[in-house]
Write an enzyme that holds these catalytic residues in place. Sequence first.
Site, PDB file in Angstrom:
ATOM      1  CD1 TRP A  38      -0.002  -0.922   3.308  1.00 39.89           C
ATOM      2  CD2 TRP A  38       0.071   1.326   3.219  1.00 39.89           C
ATOM      3  NE1 TRP A  38       0.638  -0.709   4.677  1.00 39.89           N
ATOM      4  CE2 TRP A  38       0.733   0.816   4.515  1.00 39.89           C
ATOM      5  CE3 TRP A  38      -0.040   2.680   2.962  1.00 39.89           C
ATOM      6  CZ2 TRP A  38       1.019   1.831   5.518  1.00 39.89           C
ATOM      7  CZ3 TRP A  38       0.546   3.427   3.963  1.00 39.89           C
ATOM      8  CH2 TRP A  38       1.077   2.962   5.231  1.00 39.89           C
TER       9      TRP A  38
ATOM     10  CG  HIS B  98       8.679  -3.954   9.709  1.00 47.59           C
ATOM     11  ND1 HIS B  98       8.294  -2.475   9.626  1.00 47.59           N
ATOM     12  CD2 HIS B  98       8.467  -4.625   8.594  1.00 47.59           C
ATOM     13  CE1 HIS B  98       8.121  -2.492   8.514  1.00 47.59           C
ATOM     14  NE2 HIS B  98       8.479  -3.311   7.532  1.00 47.59           N
TER      15      HIS B  98
ATOM     16  CB  THR C  24       5.501   0.928  16.675  1.00 50.31           C
ATOM     17  OG1 THR C  24       6.259  -0.287  16.023  1.00 50.31           O
ATOM     18  CG2 THR C  24       6.561   2.021  17.226  1.00 50.31           C
TER      19      THR C  24
ATOM     20  CD  GLU D 108       9.712  -2.248  13.609  1.00 54.99           C
ATOM     21  OE1 GLU D 108       8.535  -2.041  13.628  1.00 54.99           O
ATOM     22  OE2 GLU D 108      10.711  -2.081  12.867  1.00 54.99           O
TER      23      GLU D 108
ATOM     24  CG  HIS E  22       4.765   3.291   8.777  1.00 56.12           C
ATOM     25  ND1 HIS E  22       5.323   2.517   9.561  1.00 56.12           N
ATOM     26  CD2 HIS E  22       4.108   2.404   7.684  1.00 56.12           C
ATOM     27  CE1 HIS E  22       5.205   1.277   8.965  1.00 56.12           C
ATOM     28  NE2 HIS E  22       4.359   1.287   8.199  1.00 56.12           N
TER      29      HIS E  22
ATOM     30  CG  ASP F 156       3.327  -1.975   6.726  1.00 52.77           C
ATOM     31  OD1 ASP F 156       2.744  -2.977   6.112  1.00 52.77           O
ATOM     32  OD2 ASP F 156       3.481  -0.777   6.170  1.00 52.77           O
ATOM     33  CD  GLU F 157       5.722  -0.027  12.814  1.00 53.02           C
ATOM     34  OE1 GLU F 157       6.605  -0.653  12.844  1.00 53.02           O
ATOM     35  OE2 GLU F 157       5.685   1.456  12.684  1.00 53.02           O
TER      36      GLU F 157
ATOM     37  CD  GLU G 277       8.803   1.305  10.186  1.00 52.27           C
ATOM     38  OE1 GLU G 277       8.377   2.203  10.631  1.00 52.27           O
ATOM     39  OE2 GLU G 277       8.638  -0.068  10.639  1.00 52.27           O
TER      40      GLU G 277
ATOM     41  CD  GLU H 108       6.150   4.968  12.338  1.00 53.17           C
ATOM     42  OE1 GLU H 108       7.286   5.066  11.679  1.00 53.17           O
ATOM     43  OE2 GLU H 108       5.241   4.111  12.962  1.00 53.17           O
TER      44      GLU H 108
END
Length: 331
Positions: free
Chosen positions: A33, A203, A170, A167, A117, A199-200, A114, A76
């Site tokens: 995305w 990761h 977050t 990670e 974000h 995403d976090e 990252e 971020e």
Amino acid sequence: MALKNIRLEVMHFMEQNIDSFINQYLIPVEKIWQPTDFLPDSGSETFYEDLRELRELAKDLPYDFWVVLVGDTITEEALPTYESWLMEVEGIVNGDSETRNGWSKWIRQWTGEENRHGDVLNKYLYLSGRVNMREIEQTTQHLINDGFDIGTGRDPYKNFVYTSFQELATFTSHNGIAELAKKGGNDKLARMCRRIAGDEMRHHLAYSEFVRRIFEVDPSEMMLAFSYMMRQKIVMPAHFLRESGQKISTAFEQFSNSAQRIGVYTTSDYIAIMEKLIEKWKIDKITGLTDEAERARDFLMKLPARMAKISERLVIPSEPYVFKWVTPVVK
């Protein structure tokens, strides 16, 4: 053999699988995305209508919510600090195309993910009408200028413990914001924050897998590194947060209090993350430890309960601190 050399040997050993790590835990640019997927399209005929809807929905979200969203955004946006820090870790070689190694490739692609974000959150805040963007921009610049000291040095073991923890932290914060946005009727913001949280989590799974593999080949030193990081406590990347005209780190406690008040990242969450890492890495089952590492394991196993008792005495102010970042809502 020197500890430094052992760590480099382990990093070289793990680097052999760097492409599989990238394929498993990161997403190609063309498939992932992008910020524009969640924001009004400025080229669309419905742009102004979509923008009005975004701003109206923003009015219904409470003050502490905006403080935390701003703090998360600034965190971020300070990505240049995090990339430069990771590039300095032992075993990661950043140079020209001929000298950089696989770990450098990982860091660059992780950074690329990252970076989205802060990009999407910054644009959302700008469009919302609920914040003072110039104050936010000044705080972000201060945070990048000030850098941070997370206590890891260049040690890859300590750094991977930190990223595994951070990670997941977050993820917890962004996911909590998403839940509150949804409860407030702001489904679009909720979806955006949920995707960031996803995403976090990916990761986190990557960095925690790095630690798991290190435990397999160098268990005692990895145990000592984990214990060291937990003894000194994991500091947040934005722990030097400050507003314009203020001294370094003066805004972080008030930001943390806002997060505690609305329940998106609390002391209980910190303890829960610690427990998840202890369980994920099967700390109680690791064998072949030195006496010193055994003592470190014993400390780690007892630490969550000890911290839970201490947290019972924690008192969070009921009234929010008034930040320069957030504009009071006008109905």
